[in-house]
Design an enzyme around this catalytic site. Structure first.
Site, PDB file in Angstrom:
ATOM      1  N   PRO A 279       1.034  -1.152   0.012  1.00  0.00           N
ATOM      2  CA  PRO A 279       0.097  -0.043   0.012  1.00  0.00           C
ATOM      3  C   PRO A 279       0.892   1.412  -0.161  1.00  0.00           C
ATOM      4  O   PRO A 279       2.052   1.036  -0.026  1.00  0.00           O
ATOM      5  CB  PRO A 279      -0.639  -0.087   1.358  1.00  0.00           C
ATOM      6  CG  PRO A 279       0.390  -0.623   2.261  1.00  0.00           C
ATOM      7  CD  PRO A 279       1.012  -1.783   1.048  1.00  0.00           C
ATOM      8  N   TRP A 280       0.178   2.543   0.052  1.00  0.00           N
ATOM      9  CA  TRP A 280       0.962   3.801  -0.099  1.00  0.00           C
ATOM     10  C   TRP A 280       1.342   4.225   1.393  1.00  0.00           C
ATOM     11  O   TRP A 280       1.935   5.450   1.159  1.00  0.00           O
ATOM     12  CB  TRP A 280       0.112   4.685  -0.712  1.00  0.00           C
ATOM     13  CG  TRP A 280      -1.413   4.788  -0.431  1.00  0.00           C
ATOM     14  CD1 TRP A 280      -2.351   4.034  -1.361  1.00  0.00           C
ATOM     15  CD2 TRP A 280      -1.917   5.184   0.539  1.00  0.00           C
ATOM     16  NE1 TRP A 280      -3.496   4.173  -0.608  1.00  0.00           N
ATOM     17  CE2 TRP A 280      -3.646   4.952   0.347  1.00  0.00           C
ATOM     18  CE3 TRP A 280      -1.592   5.943   1.755  1.00  0.00           C
ATOM     19  CZ2 TRP A 280      -4.317   5.408   1.317  1.00  0.00           C
ATOM     20  CZ3 TRP A 280      -2.619   6.459   2.368  1.00  0.00           C
ATOM     21  CH2 TRP A 280      -4.108   6.071   2.379  1.00  0.00           C
TER      22      TRP A 280
ATOM     23  N   GLU B  91      -2.557  -8.638   5.125  1.00  0.00           N
ATOM     24  CA  GLU B  91      -2.631  -7.910   6.222  1.00  0.00           C
ATOM     25  C   GLU B  91      -3.726  -6.621   5.604  1.00  0.00           C
ATOM     26  O   GLU B  91      -3.322  -5.878   4.970  1.00  0.00           O
ATOM     27  CB  GLU B  91      -1.358  -7.175   6.123  1.00  0.00           C
ATOM     28  CG  GLU B  91      -0.256  -8.303   6.863  1.00  0.00           C
ATOM     29  CD  GLU B  91      -0.469  -8.579   8.105  1.00  0.00           C
ATOM     30  OE1 GLU B  91      -0.991  -7.762   8.785  1.00  0.00           O
ATOM     31  OE2 GLU B  91       0.001  -9.675   8.643  1.00  0.00           O
TER      32      GLU B  91
ATOM     33  N   CYS C  84      -3.253   1.344   9.670  1.00  0.00           N
ATOM     34  CA  CYS C  84      -4.290   0.474  10.045  1.00  0.00           C
ATOM     35  C   CYS C  84      -4.394  -0.005  11.540  1.00  0.00           C
ATOM     36  O   CYS C  84      -5.237  -0.581  12.085  1.00  0.00           O
ATOM     37  CB  CYS C  84      -4.022  -0.840   9.302  1.00  0.00           C
ATOM     38  SG  CYS C  84      -2.194  -1.491   9.542  1.00  0.00           S
TER      39      CYS C  84
END
Ligand code: NAD
Length: 484
Positions: free
Chosen positions: A152-153, A251, A285
């Site tokens: 992801p970023w 994840e 997250c």
């Protein structure tokens, strides 16, 4: 910080090459300006990357742990040697304050390679014994094969390290795809990686999720897919992986509950949530975003936290003054804004501070605290992935525990109390991959990180991750029992 010039956007079979697919603009989220454009991998280039990883697998998988450890240590050294450039790119491409990229992202990235260099040399579990008369069994751990790793970023280089280091350490070869928003730091490291690693062992392809990402996942020579990303992306990957029965390591999102008991050290709670509810503009997250405050501490916490959150420095001209950066894109900022708008449409929810798009350039959103939230509210249930924290008041610990566990997510949680009995009782009952006591957010390379429920499965970091990237094989030898 200067605008990057990138000549190559892919690493395939040891060669740095330009992408032959469509070009995508890469933005600086702090200003909204275009930094450069990166051409995606074409389908032919993707095929070449997977084939290169497939060809490199037999030799790499037979290297000894010591040889692989030496390679990982060399990567860590290369990261240290390029740390300033990489930190600058991370700051430019994610909009995060440069001092945080320097102090947090870069050292943590190098440490992950160092940890797995050591861990792979200590990997044990090879069972050997005579379980049938005249037969000796042993159990080996072998690599899975070609791994597709998709990142992801939010922490581009660190997420790359979480994916690449354990997979290489366990003897796999890889095709790594960074987020289409944030490829710059890993591409800047690619020349060093090409020098250190044998050709084909690590390939890097850029591109979007639906095109390059899904073609990679669907490739029959890919034996495992490792994703850090959204739940919906995880579901799509699972559906695709089912066709070829690939191993998956997912994840996914989170919505971390933070239980604050009456006897908590309120200064520590306020400081903790101010830091770890809003770190990386809440694009984390594990962000401490869902507070349950006991009735005796609730009002004071809301008041003190409101002042603390209102003091978070962001969108200042001088980067060094900022504590958080913008959201990654206008789309993400607008998504956060619409969550908050819908929440404030509910009469019981109170805006304590924030709740507006910043008027200057870039994709900033004000650090926001909402109180009076109910368990059933969308803003309490869904991952916002922005600088937004909610407070819900509770009367009894059992109620807080039920609400904390009443979530589709199961990644991270925390409990704040000065009573150790209470802390352990709550921690033991929380259905989360991690529970912190009187802190939040802290990770160590040695400790497993990963979710339960719809936050996914599999562990990043720790020696558990090495197990996820390897398969167990049984070898049995019949040797009889008579010597003469
Ligand atoms: P995303 O799922 O949109 O994208 C993640 C990656 O998946 C990107 O590289 C993207 O190109 C790729 N992708 C998207 N669709 C794909 C498809 N169909 N097939 C293959 N690849 C595909 O997530 P994001 O917006 O980049 O990141 C935010 C999400 O990541 C949040 O939900 C966040 O909670 C989660 N996240 C989880 C952790 C964790 O450790 N659990 C850490 C960081 C972020």
């Amino acid at each position: 910080m200067s605008t990057p010039t990138l000549h190559s956007a892919l690493l395939i079979d040891g060669h740095l090459v330009g992408g032959e697919g469509v070009a995508e603009a890469i933005l600086n989220p702090a200003s909204g300006e275009v930094l450069c454009s990166i051409a995606e991998a074409s389908l032919e280039q993707l095929e070449a990357a997977v084939q290169a990883a497939h060809r490199a697998f037999p030799a790499w998988s037979r290297t000894t742990p010591a040889q692989r450890a030496a390679t990982l240590l060399a990567i860590a050294e290369a990261i240290d040697a390029q740390a300033e450039q990489l930190a600058q790119l991370e700051a430019l491409n994610c909009g995060k304050p440069l001092h945080l990229a320097r102090q947090d992202d870069l050292p943590a990235t190098a440490d992950v390679f160092r940890f797995f260099a050591g861990a792979v040399r200590c990997q044990q579990g090879q069972l050997a014994g005579e379980y049938l008369e005249g037969h000796t069994s042993l159990v080996r751990r072998d690599p899975v094969g070609v791994v597709a790793s998709i990142a992801p970023w939010n922490y581009p280089l660190m997420m790359a390290a979480w994916k690449i280091a354990p997979a290489l350490a366990a003897g796999n070869t890889l095709v790594f795809k960074p987020s289409e928003h944030t490829p710059l730091s890993i591409l800047a490291l690619a020349p060093a990686l090409a020098q250190i690693l044998p050709a084909g062992v690590l390939n890097i392809v850029c591109g979007g999720g639906e095109g390059v990402g899904s073609s990679l996942v669907g490739h029959p020579k890919v034996r495992m897919v490792s994703l850090t990303g959204d739940i919906v992306t995880g579901q799509k990957i699972l559906q695709s992986a089912a066709r070829t029965l690939k191993r998956t390591h997912l994840e996914l999102g989170g919505k971390a509950p933070v239980i604050v008991c009456n006897d908590a050290d309120i200064d520590a709670v306020v400081q903790g949530i101010r830091s770890y509810g809003y770190y990386n503009a809440g694009q984390d997250c594990t962000a401490a975003c869902r507070i349950y405050a006991e009735k005796g501490i609730h009002d004071r916490l809301v008041a003190e936290l409101g002042d603390a959150v209102a003091s978070i420095r962001f969108a200042r001209k001088k980067d060094a003054d900022n504590e958080i950066g913008p959201l990654i894109s206008a789309r993400q900022r607008d998504r956060v804004a619409s969550f908050v708008e819908r929440a404030l449409g509910q009469p019981h929810i109170e805006r304590v501070t924030g709740a507006a798009v910043h008027s200057g350039p870039g994709f900033h959103y004000q650090p926001t605290l909402l109180a009076g939230c109910k368990q059933s509210d969308e803003i309490v249930q869904r991952e916002v992935f922005g600088p937004v924290v909610t407070v819900t008041r509770f009367d009894h610990l059992s109620q807080a525990l039920d609400w904390a566990n009443d979530s589709e997510y199961g990644l991270a949680s925390s409990v704040w109390t000065q009573n150790l009995d209470k802390a352990f009782q709550l921690a033991n009952r929380l259905q989360y991959g991690c529970t912190w006591i009187n802190t939040h957010f802290m990770l160590a390379s040695e400790m497993p990180h990963g979710g339960l429920k719809r936050s996914g499965y599999g562990k990043d970091l720790s020696s558990d991750s090495l197990q996820d990237y390897s398969v167990v094989r049984h070898i049995m030898v019949r040797h009889g029992q008579q010597l003469d």
